[in-house]
Motif scaffolding. Structure first.
Motif, PDB file in Angstrom:
ATOM      1  N   LEU A  76      27.794  -6.041  64.607  1.00 35.73           N
ATOM      2  CA  LEU A  76      26.370  -6.006  64.722  1.00 35.73           C
ATOM      3  C   LEU A  76      25.577  -5.846  63.546  1.00 35.73           C
ATOM      4  N   THR A  77      26.259  -5.029  62.733  1.00 37.36           N
ATOM      5  CA  THR A  77      25.548  -4.706  61.314  1.00 37.36           C
ATOM      6  C   THR A  77      24.699  -5.468  60.386  1.00 37.36           C
ATOM      7  N   PRO A  78      25.465  -6.377  59.736  1.00 41.99           N
ATOM      8  CA  PRO A  78      24.487  -7.854  59.563  1.00 41.99           C
ATOM      9  C   PRO A  78      23.274  -8.427  60.006  1.00 41.99           C
ATOM     10  N   GLY A  79      23.795  -8.570  61.106  1.00 38.16           N
ATOM     11  CA  GLY A  79      22.766  -9.107  62.306  1.00 38.16           C
ATOM     12  C   GLY A  79      21.493  -7.819  62.230  1.00 38.16           C
ATOM     13  N   LEU A  80      21.448  -6.672  61.835  1.00 37.93           N
ATOM     14  CA  LEU A  80      21.087  -5.629  62.259  1.00 37.93           C
ATOM     15  C   LEU A  80      20.040  -5.205  60.790  1.00 37.93           C
ATOM     16  N   ALA A  81      20.496  -5.358  60.006  1.00 40.90           N
ATOM     17  CA  ALA A  81      19.772  -5.627  58.611  1.00 40.90           C
ATOM     18  C   ALA A  81      19.120  -6.241  58.635  1.00 40.90           C
ATOM     19  N   LEU A  82      20.186  -7.758  58.334  1.00 42.03           N
ATOM     20  CA  LEU A  82      18.659  -9.005  58.717  1.00 42.03           C
ATOM     21  C   LEU A  82      17.545  -9.068  59.578  1.00 42.03           C
ATOM     22  N   TRP A  83      18.213  -8.648  60.558  1.00 37.95           N
ATOM     23  CA  TRP A  83      16.551  -7.953  61.824  1.00 37.95           C
ATOM     24  C   TRP A  83      15.475  -6.994  61.242  1.00 37.95           C
ATOM     25  N   LEU A  84      16.230  -6.119  60.441  1.00 35.37           N
ATOM     26  CA  LEU A  84      15.120  -5.441  60.169  1.00 35.37           C
ATOM     27  C   LEU A  84      14.391  -5.999  58.398  1.00 35.37           C
ATOM     28  N   ILE A  85      15.214  -6.359  57.973  1.00 28.91           N
ATOM     29  CA  ILE A  85      14.489  -7.131  56.622  1.00 28.91           C
ATOM     30  C   ILE A  85      13.636  -8.427  57.156  1.00 28.91           C
ATOM     31  N   ALA A  86      13.452  -8.989  57.834  1.00 27.59           N
ATOM     32  CA  ALA A  86      13.193 -10.206  58.406  1.00 27.59           C
ATOM     33  C   ALA A  86      11.574  -9.046  58.853  1.00 27.59           C
ATOM     34  N   SER A  87      11.710  -8.396  59.850  1.00 30.62           N
ATOM     35  CA  SER A  87      10.960  -7.919  60.404  1.00 30.62           C
ATOM     36  C   SER A  87       9.511  -7.159  59.375  1.00 30.62           C
ATOM     37  N   SER A  88      10.132  -6.902  58.388  1.00 26.31           N
ATOM     38  CA  SER A  88       9.719  -6.526  57.116  1.00 26.31           C
ATOM     39  C   SER A  88       8.474  -6.480  56.139  1.00 26.31           C
ATOM     40  N   SER A  89       8.146  -8.292  56.459  1.00 28.50           N
ATOM     41  CA  SER A  89       6.962  -9.129  55.898  1.00 28.50           C
ATOM     42  C   SER A  89       5.450  -9.064  56.795  1.00 28.50           C
ATOM     43  N   PHE A  90       6.637  -8.850  58.781  1.00 27.44           N
ATOM     44  CA  PHE A  90       5.464  -9.308  59.118  1.00 27.44           C
ATOM     45  C   PHE A  90       4.545  -7.330  58.980  1.00 27.44           C
ATOM     46  N   VAL A  91       5.093  -6.869  59.306  1.00 25.65           N
ATOM     47  CA  VAL A  91       5.302  -5.495  59.431  1.00 25.65           C
ATOM     48  C   VAL A  91       3.965  -4.607  58.064  1.00 25.65           C
ATOM     49  N   VAL A  92       4.826  -5.284  56.593  1.00 24.95           N
ATOM     50  CA  VAL A  92       4.213  -5.000  55.848  1.00 24.95           C
ATOM     51  C   VAL A  92       2.712  -5.689  55.911  1.00 24.95           C
ATOM     52  N   VAL A  93       2.108  -6.533  55.811  1.00 25.26           N
ATOM     53  CA  VAL A  93       1.301  -7.333  55.882  1.00 25.26           C
ATOM     54  C   VAL A  93      -0.119  -6.956  57.140  1.00 25.26           C
ATOM     55  N   HIS A  94       0.435  -6.822  58.091  1.00 23.90           N
ATOM     56  CA  HIS A  94      -0.002  -5.774  59.308  1.00 23.90           C
ATOM     57  C   HIS A  94      -0.707  -4.501  59.164  1.00 23.90           C
ATOM     58  N   ALA A  95       0.203  -3.713  57.985  1.00 28.52           N
ATOM     59  CA  ALA A  95       0.496  -2.411  57.594  1.00 28.52           C
ATOM     60  C   ALA A  95      -1.165  -2.158  56.713  1.00 28.52           C
ATOM     61  N   VAL A  96      -0.638  -3.363  55.676  1.00 22.19           N
ATOM     62  CA  VAL A  96      -1.232  -2.894  54.680  1.00 22.19           C
ATOM     63  C   VAL A  96      -2.849  -3.508  55.233  1.00 22.19           C
ATOM     64  N   LEU A  97      -3.211  -4.625  55.443  1.00 22.38           N
ATOM     65  CA  LEU A  97      -4.432  -4.994  56.032  1.00 22.38           C
ATOM     66  C   LEU A  97      -4.891  -4.831  57.081  1.00 22.38           C
ATOM     67  N   TRP A  98      -4.523  -3.453  57.647  1.00 21.12           N
ATOM     68  CA  TRP A  98      -5.420  -2.454  58.914  1.00 21.12           C
ATOM     69  C   TRP A  98      -6.603  -1.932  58.091  1.00 21.12           C
ATOM     70  N   THR A  99      -7.176  -1.685  58.796  1.00 18.18           N
ATOM     71  CA  THR A  99      -8.500  -1.320  58.402  1.00 18.18           C
ATOM     72  C   THR A  99      -9.645  -0.085  59.809  1.00 18.18           C
ATOM     73  N   SER A 100      -9.835   0.459  58.882  1.00 22.28           N
ATOM     74  CA  SER A 100     -10.823   1.274  60.654  1.00 22.28           C
ATOM     75  C   SER A 100     -12.065   1.156  60.243  1.00 22.28           C
ATOM     76  N   ASN A 101     -12.695   0.325  59.774  1.00 22.29           N
ATOM     77  CA  ASN A 101     -13.874  -0.443  59.319  1.00 22.29           C
ATOM     78  C   ASN A 101     -14.087  -1.410  60.709  1.00 22.29           C
ATOM     79  N   VAL A 102     -14.537  -1.271  61.486  1.00 20.32           N
ATOM     80  CA  VAL A 102     -14.586  -1.664  62.353  1.00 20.32           C
ATOM     81  C   VAL A 102     -15.030  -3.137  62.146  1.00 20.32           C
TER      82      VAL A 102
END
Length: 387
Positions: A76-102
């Motif tokens: 499962l090692t390569p699959g887990l690595a790819l799983w985490l890499i693939a999630s990075s763009s989704f996570v980064v985009v939603h973390a960077v664009l989050w704002t406390s300003n309603v």
């Protein structure tokens, strides 16, 4: 401050459940994914938003580690690595664009959604909540896309309870009146169960077996038979002559997946075969990153891997019909299908070779996703998968 970690954990758990249930492979459960924007907006900070996004995406794409392990015949090692890499763009985009300003949050989420629908971030833009539009607004077409976009924006505002109430009502009504996509006369999608041998076993016996399968589905007036991705193996003049000869005496057309070799790699294609011969109909716009599309090889002067054409050939024409083609990975993304719908095709043809997904829900998710798009735009849908 002490309650903040507890809130993050609670939101992450709910987000994980949202991704797991929403992307279980049942099209009627896709609207569950609409809980994600609400959970994202309730995060108590940028880090919390990243955790919520990671939980949702990793749950939605949970079949990837096992699928990669099967494909490469490894642990499962390569699959887990790819799983985490693939999630990075989704996570980064939603973390960077989050704002406390309603006030700015709806715009921020709209930008995040757009980024995850289009390249380059959209290359791994799986599990996009907008896919649920086909369940809530069947037959609405582009108006449904607009309505779903408005609904997503409403879910990250202070009126999110009202937005959930409206969308839930639409969901219940849709579930009560649900019907699958329509079919077009004379067209048939054929599923195969040949495992990893499809596309790899290219001997004469395999082609004869596929030809026999095609003949079983040929109707009196000919029609069109759709076979899965990679069914023909490498596309060569010999394969073309064999199939043209086998279809002699019929007026049928066979659409089948194949690979066309190029000087620096190969194209994943759909081929149309008749008694007159064959021609390449479509070159896949977005092959699977990593296992097929490997752009980094060119950086080191190496060749190999499937080419990505991103926005090329959104529709094809065959027998007087305009067709929206989707090969395997493209069914999980947003921009390929929406680009095709801009041309108002007559029907959708979706093929895949999912032998490596055995034991996962990946093929079911592909089917659910493309079914939702077909219902949104009221287009006949023809599926052909190998498992």
């Amino acid at each position: 401050m002490r309650l903040k970690p507890i809130l993050i954990v609670a939101l992450a758990g709910l987000s994980l459940g949202t991704g797991w249930v929403g992307w279980s492979g049942n099209p009627l459960l896709l609207p569950v994914a609409l809980a994600f924007p609400v959970l994202w907006s309730l995060a108590p900070g940028r880090a919390g938003a990243g955790v919520v996004a990671a939980s949702y995406f990793l749950a939605a794409s949970r079949g990837l580690p096992q699928g990669v392990a099967t494909f490469y015949q490894s642990d499962l090692t390569p699959g887990l690595a790819l799983w985490l890499i693939a999630s990075s763009s989704f996570v980064v985009v939603h973390a960077v664009l989050w704002t406390s300003n309603v006030r700015y949050r709806p715009v921020a989420y709209l930008v995040a959604s757009a980024l995850m629908a289009l390249p380059p971030f959209g290359i791994t833009g799986w599990a996009h909540p907008i896919t649920a539009a086909g369940i809530l607004f069947p037959g609405w077409g582009w108006w449904g896309v607009s309505a779903m976009t408005a609904g997503l924006i409403g879910l990250v505002t202070r009126v999110w309870p009202a937005a959930i109430l409206v969308l839930s009502s639409l969901w219940l009504w849709s579930a009560a009146t649900w019907t699958g996509p329509n079919l077009a006369d004379g067209w048939r999608g054929v599923d195969l169960h040949l495992g990893a041998s499809l596309g790899r076993d290219t001997g004469l016996q395999r082609h004869r077996a596929l030809i026999a399968t095609a003949h079983e589905h040929i109707q009196q007036d000919g029609g069109v038979i759709v076979l899965p991705e990679s069914a023909l193996g490498n596309w060569t003049p010999t394969v073309e002559r064999l199939w043209a000869s086998a279809l002699s005496g019929t007026t049928a057309t066979v659409i089948a997946g194949a690979s066309e070799m190029t000087l620096d790699g190969y194209d994943n294609v759909l081929v149309a075969l008749t008694t007159q011969g064959g021609r390449i109909l479509y070159r896949e716009r977005m092959p699977v990153p990593g296992s097929m599309w490997q752009p980094w090889r060119a950086w080191f002067g190496q060749s190999g891997g499937a080419r990505a054409d991103f926005f090329a050939d959104p529709v094809i024409e065959l027998n007087g019909k305009i067709i929206a083609p989707l090969i395997c990975y493209e069914q999980l993304l947003v921009w390929p299908v929406l680009q095709s719908m801009l041309h108002d095709p007559d029907l959708i043809v979706a093929v895949g070779n999912g032998w490596w997904t055995d034991g996962t829900s990946i093929v079911d998710i592909q089917r659910a996703s493309v079914t939702a798009w077909a219902r949104l735009f009221a287009k006949p849908l023809f599926l052909s998968f190998n498992t």
